[in-house]
Design a protein around this motif. Structure first.
Motif, mmCIF file in Angstrom:
data_model
loop_
_atom_site.group_PDB
_atom_site.id
_atom_site.type_symbol
_atom_site.label_atom_id
_atom_site.label_comp_id
_atom_site.label_asym_id
_atom_site.label_seq_id
_atom_site.Cartn_x
_atom_site.Cartn_y
_atom_site.Cartn_z
ATOM 1 N N ALA A 30 0.846 -1.199 0.000
ATOM 2 C CA ALA A 30 0.000 0.000 0.000
ATOM 3 C C ALA A 30 0.878 1.244 0.000
ATOM 4 O O ALA A 30 1.937 1.268 0.621
ATOM 5 N N PRO A 31 0.462 2.292 -0.724
ATOM 6 C CA PRO A 31 1.259 3.524 -0.731
ATOM 7 C C PRO A 31 1.258 4.174 0.645
ATOM 8 O O PRO A 31 0.325 4.007 1.434
ATOM 9 N N PRO A 32 2.317 4.897 0.958
ATOM 10 C CA PRO A 32 2.353 5.588 2.253
ATOM 11 C C PRO A 32 1.273 6.650 2.309
ATOM 12 O O PRO A 32 0.836 7.180 1.282
ATOM 13 N N PRO A 33 0.814 6.980 3.509
ATOM 14 C CA PRO A 33 -0.213 8.020 3.623
ATOM 15 C C PRO A 33 0.326 9.375 3.155
ATOM 16 O O PRO A 33 1.504 9.662 3.251
ATOM 17 N N THR A 34 -0.551 10.176 2.603
ATOM 18 C CA THR A 34 -0.195 11.529 2.160
ATOM 19 C C THR A 34 -1.072 12.520 2.892
ATOM 20 O O THR A 34 -2.014 12.154 3.616
ATOM 21 N N LEU A 35 -0.775 13.811 2.675
ATOM 22 C CA LEU A 35 -1.589 14.827 3.319
ATOM 23 C C LEU A 35 -3.020 14.810 2.815
ATOM 24 O O LEU A 35 -3.913 15.352 3.456
ATOM 25 N N ALA A 36 -3.253 14.189 1.663
ATOM 26 C CA ALA A 36 -4.616 14.108 1.132
ATOM 27 C C ALA A 36 -5.364 12.896 1.693
ATOM 28 O O ALA A 36 -6.536 12.735 1.450
ATOM 29 N N SER A 37 -4.669 12.016 2.416
ATOM 30 C CA SER A 37 -5.300 10.801 2.914
ATOM 31 C C SER A 37 -6.002 11.061 4.236
ATOM 32 O O SER A 37 -5.888 12.119 4.832
ATOM 33 N N ALA A 38 -6.711 10.042 4.710
ATOM 34 C CA ALA A 38 -7.426 10.169 5.975
ATOM 35 C C ALA A 38 -6.477 10.373 7.140
ATOM 36 O O ALA A 38 -6.845 10.927 8.170
ATOM 37 N N ALA A 39 -5.235 9.924 6.988
ATOM 38 C CA ALA A 39 -4.269 10.046 8.064
ATOM 39 C C ALA A 39 -3.618 11.415 8.118
ATOM 40 O O ALA A 39 -2.856 11.708 9.029
ATOM 41 N N PRO A 43 -2.894 15.293 8.756
ATOM 42 C CA PRO A 43 -3.356 16.213 9.797
ATOM 43 C C PRO A 43 -4.359 17.207 9.236
ATOM 44 O O PRO A 43 -4.330 17.544 8.055
ATOM 45 N N SER A 44 -5.248 17.659 10.075
ATOM 46 C CA SER A 44 -6.245 18.624 9.632
ATOM 47 C C SER A 44 -5.582 19.973 9.377
ATOM 48 O O SER A 44 -4.482 20.265 9.861
ATOM 49 N N ALA A 45 -6.298 20.793 8.616
ATOM 50 C CA ALA A 45 -5.782 22.136 8.343
ATOM 51 C C ALA A 45 -5.581 22.907 9.644
ATOM 52 O O ALA A 45 -4.596 23.639 9.795
ATOM 53 N N ALA A 46 -6.502 22.744 10.598
ATOM 54 C CA ALA A 46 -6.374 23.451 11.870
ATOM 55 C C ALA A 46 -5.141 22.988 12.631
ATOM 56 O O ALA A 46 -4.435 23.795 13.245
ATOM 57 N N THR A 47 -4.862 21.671 12.586
ATOM 58 C CA THR A 47 -3.691 21.145 13.276
ATOM 59 C C THR A 47 -2.405 21.692 12.668
ATOM 60 O O THR A 47 -1.480 22.098 13.368
ATOM 61 N N VAL A 48 -2.355 21.707 11.340
ATOM 62 C CA VAL A 48 -1.172 22.247 10.662
ATOM 63 C C VAL A 48 -1.016 23.719 10.984
ATOM 64 O O VAL A 48 0.087 24.192 11.313
ATOM 65 N N ARG A 49 -2.083 24.462 10.899
ATOM 66 C CA ARG A 49 -2.002 25.901 11.163
ATOM 67 C C ARG A 49 -1.546 26.173 12.589
ATOM 68 O O ARG A 49 -0.719 27.061 12.833
ATOM 69 N N ASP A 50 -2.078 25.413 13.539
ATOM 70 C CA ASP A 50 -1.671 25.600 14.933
ATOM 71 C C ASP A 50 -0.180 25.308 15.109
ATOM 72 O O ASP A 50 0.526 26.031 15.831
ATOM 73 N N ALA A 51 0.304 24.256 14.441
ATOM 74 C CA ALA A 51 1.714 23.894 14.582
ATOM 75 C C ALA A 51 2.619 24.972 13.995
ATOM 76 O O ALA A 51 3.629 25.357 14.597
ATOM 77 N N VAL A 100 2.227 23.444 3.635
ATOM 78 C CA VAL A 100 2.253 22.125 4.279
ATOM 79 C C VAL A 100 0.972 21.363 3.977
ATOM 80 O O VAL A 100 0.996 20.181 3.595
ATOM 81 N N GLN A 101 -0.161 22.012 4.127
ATOM 82 C CA GLN A 101 -1.439 21.339 3.931
ATOM 83 C C GLN A 101 -1.599 20.850 2.493
ATOM 84 O O GLN A 101 -2.210 19.802 2.245
ATOM 85 N N ALA A 102 -1.025 21.589 1.552
ATOM 86 C CA ALA A 102 -1.102 21.182 0.150
ATOM 87 C C ALA A 102 -0.036 20.165 -0.230
ATOM 88 O O ALA A 102 0.028 19.749 -1.392
ATOM 89 N N GLY A 103 0.789 19.768 0.725
ATOM 90 C CA GLY A 103 1.834 18.797 0.434
ATOM 91 C C GLY A 103 3.022 19.368 -0.304
ATOM 92 O O GLY A 103 3.797 18.646 -0.931
ATOM 93 N N ARG A 104 3.201 20.691 -0.248
ATOM 94 C CA ARG A 104 4.288 21.341 -0.983
ATOM 95 C C ARG A 104 5.592 21.387 -0.183
ATOM 96 O O ARG A 104 6.653 21.646 -0.736
#
Length: 395
Positions: free
Chosen positions: A4-13, A15-23, A368-372
């Motif tokens: 299985a491919p590793p999880p990406t920012l687009a996957s269910a795993a 982090p949420s946008a709020a979590t990324v923004r807070d970090a 970060v949220q866009a996987g860039r």
């Protein structure tokens, strides 16, 4: 069965946008900033009209029935600074100004400078110093201070002390040499005096002496205070700083009503920048709006060029994210610095720092949220721009 491919920012795993923004926000809020270009603050109390005048770069009287608080900077002060002075966010302007008077200028200044999270300031003391606190007084509020020497001011002081061209040149050399021991860098306001379309060549000694003689003759005839507008002498000062291997700050873009904006496009300076490539000097383009993309091109193309968008951030307020994002398009992240260009009002320190942190959070969390980029990358870039680039460039 395939792995299985590793999880990406687009996957269910992801982090949420709020979590990324807070970090990302936590990183930015934790940086003790180095403000690589600002000025001191008012020494005395202001009346309400004086405070509102200081909110604008215009210098002109307000329109009848208008208030300077009805601006992006005015909204930002009511949102950011009112709680620092013990008020609710968005307190009415008259309530804010009354509370400021109750606290007194020293206490309001202390609170607002503390709230900025600025640790060290490179201070240009060359503009209207008579109305501002001296460096020692500003230091007493807890800021570490290093001076930026305005080149035109040195020339004007030298002209006031000289009777002829040779005396002026000797006095100018003496005063410039005296600054070497303490100056963190130098600044030119050529954008205000001649525009940035400067011939790139270093002027000859004969050209400089002749220009000095013409300037002194005009001063003697007019009796006016010295104000340097001679292109040859300004180029001489610029090349003095380049030959010294110094950091040379250059105002570019948005400024007050003295400025002709078309002449403040940093692209006009490209021939001189190209001529100085390979020197030990650094050219620091200040503010740059609305030419921030042009400044980014110059930073991308010439390794000795750096930039900020400082002054614009405070005046753009809620729209500041756009200019910060554009400053991170072409310019290497190692070539972008933080500044407030605060002058007069300590609110400008608090607002400039807070709006920059918020805009950088918007931009980097979006990456970060866009996987860039990774969260670690975002944190590293935030620290570079907020502190580390200035520490490296100014030593």
């Amino acid at each position: 069965m395939r792995n299985a491919p590793p999880p990406t920012l687009a996957s269910a795993a992801a982090p949420s946008a709020a979590t990324v923004r807070d970090a990302v926000g936590d990183v930015l809020n934790g940086i003790r900033l180095v403000d690589h270009h600002a000025h001191s603050v008012f020494a005395d109390d202001l009346d309400d009209a004086g405070f509102e005048t200081a909110l604008s770069e215009s210098g002109a009287p307000l329109r009848r029935g208008a208030t300077a608080f009805d601006s992006q900077l005015g909204f930002a002060i009511r949102r950011i600074c009112a709680p620092v002075l013990g008020l609710e966010p968005f307190a009415a302007p008259e309530v804010y100004l009354r509370r400021r008077r109750e606290l007194g200028t020293p206490e309001a200044t202390r609170r607002l400078l503390d709230a900025s999270g600025v640790d060290e300031v490179l201070v240009d003391g060359g503009y209207a110093p008579e109305s501002l606190l001296g460096e020692a007084q500003l230091f007493a509020f807890g800021l570490r201070i290093r001076p930026i020497v305005r080149l035109e001011a040195v020339a004007e002081a030298s002209a006031a002390a000289a009777s002829d061209a040779s005396g002026f040149m000797a006095e100018l050399d003496r005063r410039l040499d005296e600054t070497r021991a303490t100056a963190a860098g130098y600044k030119t306001v050529a954008a205000y005096r001649t525009g940035l379309a400067l011939p790139p060549a270093r002027p000859t000694d004969r050209e400089v002496t002749a220009a000095a003689a013409r300037w002194l003759a005009r001063l003697a005839e007019s009796g006016a205070p010295p104000r340097l507008t001679d292109q040859v002498l300004i180029r001489h000062l610029i090349w003095w700083a380049i030959d010294a291997g110094a950091v040379l700050q250059v105002h570019a873009g948005f400024g007050d009503s003295d400025l002709r904006l078309a002449g403040a496009d940093p692209l006009l300076l490209q021939p001189l920048i190209a001529r100085s490539a390979g020197s030990d000097a650094t050219i620091a383009l200040l503010h740059c709006y609305p030419f921030e993309r042009a400044a980014g091109f110059l930073c991308h193309t010439y390794p000795h060029v750096v930039m900020d968008v400082g002054l614009a951030v405070s005046h753009l307020g809620a729209a500041a994210t756009g200019v910060v994002a554009r400053s991170l398009e072409l310019a290497p992240f190692s070539a972008v610095l933080f500044s407030t260009d605060a002058w007069g009002l300590p609110e400008r320190y608090a607002v400039g720092a807070r709006l920059w942190r918020e805009a950088m959070t918007d931009v980097l969390a979006g990456f970060v949220q866009a996987g860039r980029c990774s969260l670690d990358d975002a944190a590293r870039v935030a620290k570079m721009i907020g502190r580390e680039n200035a520490a490296r460039i100014y030593g």
